[in-house]
Design a protein around this motif. Sequence first.
Motif, PDB file in Angstrom:
ATOM      1  N   THR A 249       7.461 -11.669 -67.543  1.00 26.72           N
ATOM      2  CA  THR A 249       6.425 -10.673 -67.847  1.00 26.72           C
ATOM      3  C   THR A 249       5.371 -11.243 -68.785  1.00 26.72           C
ATOM      4  N   VAL A 250       5.761 -12.138 -69.694  1.00 27.99           N
ATOM      5  CA  VAL A 250       4.766 -12.785 -70.541  1.00 27.99           C
ATOM      6  C   VAL A 250       3.812 -13.601 -69.677  1.00 27.99           C
ATOM      7  N   GLY A 251       4.392 -14.417 -68.778  1.00 30.18           N
ATOM      8  CA  GLY A 251       3.556 -15.232 -67.899  1.00 30.18           C
ATOM      9  C   GLY A 251       2.636 -14.364 -67.065  1.00 30.18           C
ATOM     10  N   ALA A 252       3.197 -13.293 -66.515  1.00 30.42           N
ATOM     11  CA  ALA A 252       2.401 -12.408 -65.656  1.00 30.42           C
ATOM     12  C   ALA A 252       1.326 -11.708 -66.467  1.00 30.42           C
ATOM     13  N   LYS A 253       1.638 -11.358 -67.687  1.00 27.78           N
ATOM     14  CA  LYS A 253       0.672 -10.668 -68.539  1.00 27.78           C
ATOM     15  C   LYS A 253      -0.542 -11.568 -68.771  1.00 27.78           C
ATOM     16  N   VAL A 254      -0.296 -12.801 -69.201  1.00 27.76           N
ATOM     17  CA  VAL A 254      -1.395 -13.732 -69.468  1.00 27.76           C
ATOM     18  C   VAL A 254      -2.186 -13.978 -68.190  1.00 27.76           C
ATOM     19  N   TYR A 255      -1.467 -14.325 -67.138  1.00 33.55           N
ATOM     20  CA  TYR A 255      -2.107 -14.711 -65.886  1.00 33.55           C
ATOM     21  C   TYR A 255      -2.922 -13.558 -65.300  1.00 33.55           C
ATOM     22  N   SER A 256      -2.303 -12.375 -65.229  1.00 33.12           N
ATOM     23  CA  SER A 256      -2.975 -11.267 -64.542  1.00 33.12           C
ATOM     24  C   SER A 256      -4.137 -10.721 -65.359  1.00 33.12           C
ATOM     25  N   THR A 257      -4.023 -10.703 -66.671  1.00 30.28           N
ATOM     26  CA  THR A 257      -5.116 -10.121 -67.454  1.00 30.28           C
ATOM     27  C   THR A 257      -6.314 -11.062 -67.508  1.00 30.28           C
ATOM     28  N   GLU A 258      -6.074 -12.375 -67.544  1.00 31.06           N
ATOM     29  CA  GLU A 258      -7.202 -13.319 -67.527  1.00 31.06           C
ATOM     30  C   GLU A 258      -7.978 -13.182 -66.217  1.00 31.06           C
ATOM     31  N   ILE A 259      -7.238 -13.197 -65.123  1.00 33.69           N
ATOM     32  CA  ILE A 259      -7.904 -13.154 -63.813  1.00 33.69           C
ATOM     33  C   ILE A 259      -8.621 -11.828 -63.621  1.00 33.69           C
TER      34      ILE A 259
ATOM     35  N   VAL B  71      -6.618  -8.996 -72.594  1.00 35.87           N
ATOM     36  CA  VAL B  71      -6.380 -10.411 -72.935  1.00 35.87           C
ATOM     37  C   VAL B  71      -6.052 -10.576 -74.416  1.00 35.87           C
ATOM     38  N   THR B  72      -6.352  -9.553 -75.215  1.00 33.89           N
ATOM     39  CA  THR B  72      -5.956  -9.661 -76.635  1.00 33.89           C
ATOM     40  C   THR B  72      -4.922  -8.635 -77.065  1.00 33.89           C
ATOM     41  N   TYR B  73      -4.729  -7.553 -76.291  1.00 32.27           N
ATOM     42  CA  TYR B  73      -3.704  -6.601 -76.761  1.00 32.27           C
ATOM     43  C   TYR B  73      -2.333  -6.883 -76.134  1.00 32.27           C
ATOM     44  N   GLU B  74      -1.319  -6.242 -76.674  1.00 40.91           N
ATOM     45  CA  GLU B  74       0.067  -6.526 -76.282  1.00 40.91           C
ATOM     46  C   GLU B  74       0.331  -8.025 -76.392  1.00 40.91           C
ATOM     47  N   GLY B  75      -0.191  -8.617 -77.432  1.00 45.52           N
ATOM     48  CA  GLY B  75      -0.057 -10.061 -77.607  1.00 45.52           C
ATOM     49  C   GLY B  75      -1.299 -10.766 -77.138  1.00 45.52           C
ATOM     50  N   ASP B  76      -1.992 -11.429 -78.054  1.00 43.83           N
ATOM     51  CA  ASP B  76      -3.157 -12.243 -77.713  1.00 43.83           C
ATOM     52  C   ASP B  76      -2.725 -13.328 -76.731  1.00 43.83           C
ATOM     53  N   ASN B  77      -3.452 -13.455 -75.649  1.00 39.95           N
ATOM     54  CA  ASN B  77      -3.029 -14.402 -74.607  1.00 39.95           C
ATOM     55  C   ASN B  77      -2.828 -15.826 -75.123  1.00 39.95           C
ATOM     56  N   TYR B  78      -3.651 -16.248 -76.078  1.00 41.52           N
ATOM     57  CA  TYR B  78      -3.478 -17.607 -76.593  1.00 41.52           C
ATOM     58  C   TYR B  78      -2.214 -17.734 -77.437  1.00 41.52           C
ATOM     59  N   VAL B  79      -1.785 -16.613 -78.008  1.00 43.32           N
ATOM     60  CA  VAL B  79      -0.555 -16.655 -78.802  1.00 43.32           C
ATOM     61  C   VAL B  79       0.660 -16.525 -77.886  1.00 43.32           C
ATOM     62  N   VAL B  80       0.657 -15.520 -77.030  1.00 45.99           N
ATOM     63  CA  VAL B  80       1.862 -15.319 -76.216  1.00 45.99           C
ATOM     64  C   VAL B  80       2.001 -16.370 -75.121  1.00 45.99           C
TER      65      VAL B  80
ATOM     66  N   SER C 138      -4.007 -26.003 -75.669  1.00 45.30           N
ATOM     67  CA  SER C 138      -3.686 -26.573 -74.357  1.00 45.30           C
ATOM     68  C   SER C 138      -2.602 -25.794 -73.617  1.00 45.30           C
ATOM     69  N   THR C 139      -1.742 -25.070 -74.355  1.00 45.36           N
ATOM     70  CA  THR C 139      -0.680 -24.336 -73.665  1.00 45.36           C
ATOM     71  C   THR C 139      -1.232 -23.218 -72.781  1.00 45.36           C
ATOM     72  N   HIS C 140      -2.418 -22.735 -73.128  1.00 42.26           N
ATOM     73  CA  HIS C 140      -2.992 -21.665 -72.309  1.00 42.26           C
ATOM     74  C   HIS C 140      -3.197 -22.160 -70.878  1.00 42.26           C
ATOM     75  N   ALA C 141      -3.746 -23.365 -70.756  1.00 48.50           N
ATOM     76  CA  ALA C 141      -3.972 -23.932 -69.419  1.00 48.50           C
ATOM     77  C   ALA C 141      -2.645 -24.186 -68.710  1.00 48.50           C
TER      78      ALA C 141
END
Lengths: 662, 662
Positions: B377-387, B421-430, B510-513
């Motif tokens: 869910t963390v991966g999906a959260k970052v991926y889906s909210t960015e896109i 991209v910043t709520y429920e955990g900032d994407n760069y942090v999570v 770099s982990t974001h990429a």
Amino acid sequence: MSTHNQTKGNIPTAPEETPFGLFLWGGKEKFDRRKAILEAFINNPIFSKKTVTTPSLARKDAWTRAALQSRELIRLKLKHEWPHRQFMEAIRLTDNMLPVQPQFRIFMSNLERQMSDEQKAIWIPKAERFEIFGSYSQTELGHGSNVRGIETTATFDQGTDEFIIKSPTISSTKYWIGATGIWATHSIVVARLIIDGKEYGNHLFLTQLRNLDTQELMPGVEIYEMGPKVFQGMLGTDNGALRFHDVRVPRAQMLARNAQVLRDGTYVAPKNTKHSYGSMVTVRALMAEITGWDLLKAVTVAYHYTTFRRQFDRDHRGAETPVFDYASVRYRLMPLLAQASALVLVGQNIKRAYDTYTEKYLQTNDTSELEDLHLQTVGAKVYSTEITGHGIETCRISCGGHGYNALSGFGRMYANAINAVTYEGDNYVVAQQVPRAILKHFKAKTESSLSSLSYLSFLRTKEPPKMIEVQTSSDWLERDKQRFVLEQRLVLLVQNHMEDTKSKKDTSFSTHALTMAHGDFVYWKGLWNVIDQNENEDFHPSLTALAQVFSLSILQNAHLALTPPLSLTQQARNLLAEAYRNAINDLADNHVAKIIDAYGFTEYELDSALARADETPYEALLNGAKKSEMNNMQHLWPMMVDTRRIWREIEQEKQRGRQAKL
Amino acid sequence: MSTHNQTKGNIPTAPEETPFGLFLWGGKEKFDRRKAILEAFINNPIFSKKTVTTPSLARKDAWTRAALQSRELIRLKLKHEWPHRQFMEAIRLTDNMLPVQPQFRIFMSNLERQMSDEQKAIWIPKAERFEIFGSYSQTELGHGSNVRGIETTATFDQGTDEFIIKSPTISSTKYWIGATGIWATHSIVVARLIIDGKEYGNHLFLTQLRNLDTQELMPGVEIYEMGPKVFQGMLGTDNGALRFHDVRVPRAQMLARNAQVLRDGTYVAPKNTKHSYGSMVTVRALMAEITGWDLLKAVTVAYHYTTFRRQFDRDHRGAETPVFDYASVRYRLMPLLAQASALVLVGQNIKRAYDTYTEKYLQTNDTSELEDLHLQTVGAKVYSTEITGHGIETCRISCGGHGYNALSGFGRMYANAINAVTYEGDNYVVAQQVPRAILKHFKAKTESSLSSLSYLSFLRTKEPPKMIEVQTSSDWLERDKQRFVLEQRLVLLVQNHMEDTKSKKDTSFSTHALTMAHGDFVYWKGLWNVIDQNENEDFHPSLTALAQVFSLSILQNAHLALTPPLSLTQQARNLLAEAYRNAINDLADNHVAKIIDAYGFTEYELDSALARADETPYEALLNGAKKSEMNNMQHLWPMMVDTRRIWREIEQEKQRGRQAKL
């Protein structure tokens, strides 16, 4: 470790003059104008930003404020005889896109460049003293960038010596016309000239829209204010939707510096046809200089906030780490600081070139340089607006959750900047003009006339380029290495573009990337030029640090286009990554504080709770909440109390229903 | 050439059931709920969208509307006994983030998962029937993603058998608390538990904020409504800034499913500690399923508009070309349609896995799968909210100037999506949690337990991977070719990440990429899985067309990470570009109309002047302008007339000044 730890009190309230600052601002004259405007604004309640939370207002109230600010600005300009430029800069400082914005930006600049001397003698004084409010009506519902598709007609009526302006269809409705929904009394209307049934293409007609004494619409003029823009953008602009029903314009009000219509209906063609894109070049030259400043303000706010905010104890020092010290923040903000600086420093030169050209043109009618200027400004427009628009949003997002608070000011900044990627020519449409010009020069073998096209020479030789060698990360700081990557990328992109064009592929998507790559190269050259000219200044090391981050940030992407045998090896990539990391940390550790101080944006200019002179970001956010108008919604409290009792009613109802059934 | 030329009348007003549509919507049950909500809404003036131009409203008026919609929704739910899920879906359909949103999304889901059975018996019925209005208070001014930094304390007072909740600093102010500025009566407050001077970390306390009969604040509770959000985002939410001054909470209101405090102050530690991120997993599982739909709506509006609008006669047919037929539009919209579909189809599976887990957990307390679910869910959260966030903005921009009109609806869509991209955990942090998990599995040699980590096996062998061969563009449609590029990119990124970690470099950027690249691979696998399971359906070719555009669009970037000897040759790149072009045109020419029809968003759901059932976009924009409240600003006309006379006064003044000097 950042040296510029932001606490309350570090944001200036007035501009401070330093040699570095004067250089960045483009000289003392501009710096002094800014100072004068800020002094006038800060002590004038009409321009106060702190007393009003604009994003909470109804749109009509925000516009009313902008109209009142316009009135006050007119008074200030006339009283203190501010130059037009200062007036325009003052409008920008309100952050509000006032209805009076088009007066000089596009209305009078067109009168000046497109009217005959007789016409000017009548109309320029009226416009200068705001006896009339002007606008420019070009875009239609159905056509924007495609000016040739404009449907509005102006038919010459010899009997009355007038043109009859007409909107033949819904799609011909003039749309997006700034300051024209409520404000403007006169507009320069772009319409297809028709004489005796024959078409002569688009011409400009100074058309009165509203009665000067009552503000009522003139006969045949139908106008609506267009409605809200996304993101609360351009709150101070009343955009108009205009329809013309046989509106009569005296023949003397067709702008006649170039083409003319004589009393008997004879059409006198313009001597040169290049003037037609003059008005777009004007606005784009302005944009080239202006956009970078918007990004700089966003970077400054983000810098102040991220040096203040602390999260996690990364280095196990028993204290939380400023978030600015994390790579995730530095890698986003430092390239943007460098790019914004490049936009400003190179953009100032483009604007200067345009000013020189205009001065000459008004004296001699010489348009020989217009084509190159057009290419330069189109390229700069696409490049600078893409970087600025998306860059501001990156600044906001790098501030985490609080960036989403409108009190941060980022919302206003993005809303007012991102529209530039679609206005004054949609970037995907106008970007096509750059490759077109490149190909034209290549075919005509005239590329050597423009230094920005140096790379085309590689396309003439059959010899493969000599591959660069990179042994250490600092090799990547050398200009010939950087140039190699940027040029070879362009060679490949232009080659692909030529092949695609030859095989009749639709290149409307791919040209955008080519134009951006061309922009990288042009700004890379331009930035180093500026820096080389300031070799002996104390601030030269800081400029160099900026330029290296700029160069390496564009290289990060540029090299990816290279294919074998030019592809960078894993080792060369690693060294590039190392060079980039070092450059970012050098800028962040040793120069950023000086640079931010040299720009020296005041609290008024930043207008952000994250960058206040007398409050920390947290204090400002909390105090902002205390001022929220929504703390006084007591009239809704009984409704909420009652809502919590709905379940009882419904249960009773259901019970009655059940009993009735029994 | 597009086959789906949009004119008035093509946008449905009610959902239409088709096999393809039922599949995309995730089954008949969900489809029917949507239908039922739409029916209830369309005939209820309180939910009307066409009569109100929300972006023109003052924020307090927009919120008032949302509060009244909440009241009506509560009535509807209780009367018709809508399931919670239907209620939550109804909230989403208002596009307004109502104050009642937290009630089930986070308030009750926490009561259910974190309360003891005795507690539940008391509180769940109250929450279900809306006798109390709930919220969740975690984030503080000073700490968001870093939950361990929370400063609010809950000190046990044995004398009164209560906890005393306290905000010790400004930065401990609870901030961004949804529905709590005005609405909520109760909140689950996250605070550090202190007993006898000893700290026990964060625990949850059900705290009453407002008097149920008056809505007045409880003693010691200080709350402000936080102020506006950027872009007019979340207009229907009253976010709160909360400070607690020794607020007393009965011991029975500490959520006690896991840890407990006994009457004598004894602390009973939780049996398992994994539950703590349960609440974030819940919201992120919801987000994984939901976000793609937001992007789909934006793509649908852009598709309708770009097939309607025409510019230039590209093909010299004597008629202008629909802008959808230009590469510049297709290359932006078609990948987004494919990505949005992948987010929805794969996201539905993630949500299903979460639902299965929760059901089991509530029966057996089994948390063994929570860690993997957390990673997913963390991966999906970052991926889906960015896109989704950036994708919506790309849709808007691809519509050109009119996309900037708020009547297009894009502004609302972006504002309400990009905050993710910043709520429920900032994407760069999570995002950092994904590489952390990858490394953990690699070190523990447990990667084979997860098919999404298949690529790690390459890191174990010394042998170089066998390079793929590509002879024709259609070779790029083969899965093993696609997999090769996606896996080898991940191998390189993970390798770099390991080296950087080893040499103690800051990898937070770099982990974001890396997380996004991992997401590409997971969604690529997931999407083809879904498609393979539907081989015999009539709509299989359309799904395959979508999947190829998805695959080739991610490959466009993925291959750039490969270094010699794996770098693609110029020829392989050209073939990939050709494959991509063919896939985009296949989707655009042969499938997109069917797919858009199958999703079948109604006019009500799209809420855009660019997609109406009974008006063309131009008609709707013009009619929108006619309805603008700013057409009635006559009260300002005299001010404008007078402003045009200021020059006379000032001239007279100056003349008087000159005369006085004589």
